[in-house]
Enzyme design. Structure first.
Site, PDB file in Angstrom:
ATOM      1  N   GLU A 113       4.244 -39.269 -15.383  1.00  0.00           N
ATOM      2  CA  GLU A 113       6.026 -39.525 -15.495  1.00  0.00           C
ATOM      3  C   GLU A 113       6.802 -39.785 -14.473  1.00  0.00           C
ATOM      4  O   GLU A 113       7.454 -39.330 -13.279  1.00  0.00           O
ATOM      5  CB  GLU A 113       6.428 -37.161 -15.666  1.00  0.00           C
ATOM      6  CG  GLU A 113       7.556 -37.598 -15.604  1.00  0.00           C
ATOM      7  CD  GLU A 113       8.239 -37.680 -16.931  1.00  0.00           C
ATOM      8  OE1 GLU A 113       7.509 -37.876 -17.990  1.00  0.00           O
ATOM      9  OE2 GLU A 113       9.516 -37.242 -17.547  1.00  0.00           O
ATOM     10  N   SER A 138       7.783 -36.308 -20.003  1.00  0.00           N
ATOM     11  CA  SER A 138       8.667 -34.966 -20.562  1.00  0.00           C
ATOM     12  C   SER A 138      10.519 -34.986 -20.541  1.00  0.00           C
ATOM     13  O   SER A 138      11.093 -33.910 -21.053  1.00  0.00           O
ATOM     14  CB  SER A 138       8.298 -34.045 -19.694  1.00  0.00           C
ATOM     15  OG  SER A 138       7.080 -34.024 -19.491  1.00  0.00           O
ATOM     16  N   MET A 178      -2.291 -34.992 -21.148  1.00  0.00           N
ATOM     17  CA  MET A 178      -1.719 -35.532 -22.658  1.00  0.00           C
ATOM     18  C   MET A 178      -2.815 -36.147 -23.841  1.00  0.00           C
ATOM     19  O   MET A 178      -2.460 -36.036 -24.989  1.00  0.00           O
ATOM     20  CB  MET A 178      -0.159 -35.848 -22.218  1.00  0.00           C
ATOM     21  CG  MET A 178       0.538 -34.365 -22.115  1.00  0.00           C
ATOM     22  SD  MET A 178       0.694 -32.878 -23.109  1.00  0.00           S
ATOM     23  CE  MET A 178       1.205 -32.942 -24.507  1.00  0.00           C
ATOM     24  N   ASN A 191      12.867 -30.018 -21.527  1.00  0.00           N
ATOM     25  CA  ASN A 191      12.279 -29.592 -20.163  1.00  0.00           C
ATOM     26  C   ASN A 191      13.793 -29.660 -18.677  1.00  0.00           C
ATOM     27  O   ASN A 191      13.563 -29.588 -18.408  1.00  0.00           O
ATOM     28  CB  ASN A 191      11.815 -31.493 -20.072  1.00  0.00           C
ATOM     29  CG  ASN A 191      10.151 -30.678 -20.213  1.00  0.00           C
ATOM     30  OD1 ASN A 191       9.942 -28.959 -19.854  1.00  0.00           O
ATOM     31  ND2 ASN A 191       9.418 -31.711 -20.900  1.00  0.00           N
ATOM     32  N   HIS A 236       7.228 -35.465 -27.799  1.00  0.00           N
ATOM     33  CA  HIS A 236       7.249 -34.790 -26.776  1.00  0.00           C
ATOM     34  C   HIS A 236       6.499 -34.479 -26.857  1.00  0.00           C
ATOM     35  O   HIS A 236       5.967 -33.359 -27.825  1.00  0.00           O
ATOM     36  CB  HIS A 236       8.187 -34.333 -26.102  1.00  0.00           C
ATOM     37  CG  HIS A 236       8.012 -33.741 -25.495  1.00  0.00           C
ATOM     38  ND1 HIS A 236       8.865 -32.520 -24.546  1.00  0.00           N
ATOM     39  CD2 HIS A 236       7.058 -33.397 -24.347  1.00  0.00           C
ATOM     40  CE1 HIS A 236       8.523 -32.226 -23.669  1.00  0.00           C
ATOM     41  NE2 HIS A 236       7.530 -31.811 -23.551  1.00  0.00           N
TER      42      HIS A 236
HETATM   43  N1  NAD Z   1       1.265 -31.643 -19.220  1.00  0.00           N
HETATM   44  C1  NAD Z   1       1.852 -31.537 -20.060  1.00  0.00           C
HETATM   45  O1  NAD Z   1       2.011 -30.714 -19.953  1.00  0.00           O
HETATM   46  C2  NAD Z   1       2.515 -32.507 -20.422  1.00  0.00           C
HETATM   47  C3  NAD Z   1       3.481 -31.853 -20.859  1.00  0.00           C
HETATM   48  C4  NAD Z   1       4.211 -33.288 -22.378  1.00  0.00           C
HETATM   49  C5  NAD Z   1       5.097 -34.486 -22.314  1.00  0.00           C
HETATM   50  N2  NAD Z   1       4.548 -34.401 -20.935  1.00  0.00           N
HETATM   51  C6  NAD Z   1       4.514 -36.070 -20.458  1.00  0.00           C
HETATM   52  O2  NAD Z   1       3.165 -36.730 -20.615  1.00  0.00           O
HETATM   53  C7  NAD Z   1       2.883 -38.313 -20.290  1.00  0.00           C
HETATM   54  C8  NAD Z   1       1.632 -37.600 -18.908  1.00  0.00           C
HETATM   55  O3  NAD Z   1       0.706 -36.148 -18.547  1.00  0.00           O
HETATM   56  P1  NAD Z   1      -0.249 -35.805 -18.079  1.00  0.00           P
HETATM   57  O4  NAD Z   1       0.014 -34.197 -17.844  1.00  0.00           O
HETATM   58  O5  NAD Z   1      -1.248 -35.975 -19.326  1.00  0.00           O
HETATM   59  O6  NAD Z   1      -0.208 -36.369 -16.967  1.00  0.00           O
HETATM   60  P2  NAD Z   1      -1.997 -36.799 -16.492  1.00  0.00           P
HETATM   61  O7  NAD Z   1      -1.565 -36.636 -14.484  1.00  0.00           O
HETATM   62  O8  NAD Z   1      -3.066 -36.185 -16.725  1.00  0.00           O
HETATM   63  O9  NAD Z   1      -2.320 -38.751 -16.783  1.00  0.00           O
HETATM   64  C9  NAD Z   1      -1.709 -39.726 -16.784  1.00  0.00           C
HETATM   65  C10 NAD Z   1      -2.149 -40.199 -17.341  1.00  0.00           C
HETATM   66  O10 NAD Z   1      -2.063 -41.691 -17.235  1.00  0.00           O
HETATM   67  C11 NAD Z   1      -2.913 -42.869 -16.596  1.00  0.00           C
HETATM   68  N3  NAD Z   1      -2.029 -44.254 -15.659  1.00  0.00           N
HETATM   69  C12 NAD Z   1      -1.932 -44.025 -14.673  1.00  0.00           C
HETATM   70  N4  NAD Z   1      -1.118 -44.942 -14.532  1.00  0.00           N
HETATM   71  C13 NAD Z   1      -1.204 -45.791 -15.477  1.00  0.00           C
HETATM   72  C14 NAD Z   1      -1.060 -46.916 -16.367  1.00  0.00           C
HETATM   73  N5  NAD Z   1      -0.995 -48.119 -15.276  1.00  0.00           N
HETATM   74  N6  NAD Z   1      -1.857 -47.700 -17.513  1.00  0.00           N
HETATM   75  C15 NAD Z   1      -2.349 -46.875 -18.410  1.00  0.00           C
HETATM   76  N7  NAD Z   1      -2.164 -45.071 -18.145  1.00  0.00           N
HETATM   77  C16 NAD Z   1      -2.173 -44.687 -16.513  1.00  0.00           C
HETATM   78  C17 NAD Z   1      -3.644 -41.890 -15.355  1.00  0.00           C
HETATM   79  O11 NAD Z   1      -5.654 -42.565 -15.341  1.00  0.00           O
HETATM   80  C18 NAD Z   1      -3.945 -40.189 -15.909  1.00  0.00           C
HETATM   81  O12 NAD Z   1      -5.116 -40.607 -16.836  1.00  0.00           O
HETATM   82  C19 NAD Z   1       3.766 -37.268 -19.006  1.00  0.00           C
HETATM   83  O13 NAD Z   1       5.699 -38.224 -19.559  1.00  0.00           O
HETATM   84  C20 NAD Z   1       4.339 -36.140 -19.205  1.00  0.00           C
HETATM   85  O14 NAD Z   1       5.804 -35.882 -18.551  1.00  0.00           O
HETATM   86  C21 NAD Z   1       3.415 -33.091 -19.986  1.00  0.00           C
END
Ligand code: NAD
Length: 279
Positions: free
Chosen positions: A90, A117, A13, A188, A138
């Site tokens: 998350e 999410s 994201m 969600n 979101h």
């Molecule tokens: N994947 C989806 O379809 C989707 C859609 C909408 C919202 N979300 C939400 O978006 C957020 C991110 O999800 P994602 O799918 O991108 O996850 P992801 O695992 O792809 O990315 C998370 C990133 O956060 C980084 N990270 C870890 N600890 C950290 C810290 N202390 N400080 C800064 N960065 C840190 C990680 O290195 C990683 O690059 C979550 O809250 C998720 O619920 C996801």
């Protein structure tokens, strides 16, 4: 040049949000502690821009966009941002820690948004001294291609904060749908139990993943069934989100099914790992 926009977390994201912001002309600072994520950041962004160009969504200069996104592991690099979109993992304690850090590091007028999410925004706003400047944004996945964002407002979110979020989204060619803060908001709260149930149906042998999705796609006319959607989101993120919903609602419906837990344990995370319910 306007003050930069911060993105916390450069994964699925964070990368998409950074791309959307940068193509809208904002300087962007992406904070991520993972070396691998930062090292591959520009290449992943280039791929995203290529895809956007192919789909006719972007006609600008790649080099210009790439140079406007700075990747960093240093929190202090967020000390001049006007707005932050937090896209970290998350997990409630981790995001709370991030909001404490953001409140300490970012200028006092900076808006702090979370792309969570399911985590109630109030739990994050309470970690800051600026709850009126905190809201949920979101974004949908893939962020550069999805024009609508679910915006969650708490009782304390200020009208001016909503206006600033709206302006930022409009600049990216997006619009928000505002909902009240609650676990999982609208999207969600409904989608996660559907995905969990769809995985349970596979686990029980009622149908294989392709057939489950075919029912949704062919019978209901959905563009993508729940299990393809799960692969796109990332099964690890789905599992984390189910845990958040279970913890914040106490509703057993959100107890992750064993098949999902096992797949994540085996590293079958969906698109991001090359395979999940589908290859
Ligand atoms: N994947 C989806 O379809 C989707 C859609 C909408 C919202 N979300 C939400 O978006 C957020 C991110 O999800 P994602 O799918 O991108 O996850 P992801 O695992 O792809 O990315 C998370 C990133 O956060 C980084 N990270 C870890 N600890 C950290 C810290 N202390 N400080 C800064 N960065 C840190 C990680 O290195 C990683 O690059 C979550 O809250 C998720 O619920 C996801």
């Amino acid at each position: 040049m306007d003050r930069p926009v911060g993105v916390v977390g450069g994964g699925t994201m964070g990368l998409g949000v950074a791309q959307s912001l940068a193509t809208a002309g904002h300087p962007v600072v992406v904070l991520d502690p993972a070396d691998q994520v930062r090292a591959t950041g520009s290449d992943r962004l280039r791929d995203g821009l290529r895809l956007a160009k192919l789909l006719g969504r972007f006609s600008g200069d790649h080099a210009e966009v790439l140079s406007s996104v700075r990747w960093t592991a240093v929190e202090k690099d967020l000390d001049d941002v006007q707005f932050v979109v937090e896209c970290g993992p998350e997990r409630i304690p981790l995001k709370q820690e991030l909001f404490r850090m953001l409140d300490a590091v970012c200028p006092p007028d900076a808006v702090l948004a979370s792309c969570t999410s399911a985590i109630p925004i109030g739990l994050l706003a309470a970690c800051t001294g600026r709850p009126e400047l905190v809201l949920g944004m979101h974004f949908m996945n893939p962020a550069p291609l999805k024009p609508v964002v679910e915006v969650a407002r708490t009782e304390q979110t200020g009208a001016d904060t909503l206006r600033r979020a709206d302006e930022l989204l409009a600049g990216m060619g997006k619009r928000g749908i505002v909902v009240r803060d609650a676990p999982g908001f609208v999207s969600n709260r409904v989608l996660m139990s559907t995905i969990n149930d769809a995985a349970t149906v596979v686990q029980e042998g009622t149908a294989d993943p392709a057939t489950v999705d075919k029912v949704f796609e062919d019978c209901f006319g959905h563009r993508m069934g729940p299990l393809r959607t799960a692969d796109l989101i990332g099964l690890d993120t789905i599992l984390d989100t189910l845990h958040v919903l279970l913890e914040t609602t106490g509703d057993d419906r959100f107890t992750p099914c064993e098949l999902l837990v096992g797949m994540v344990r085996e590293g079958r995370l969906g698109k991001k790992s090359g395979g999940g319910f589908f290859r």
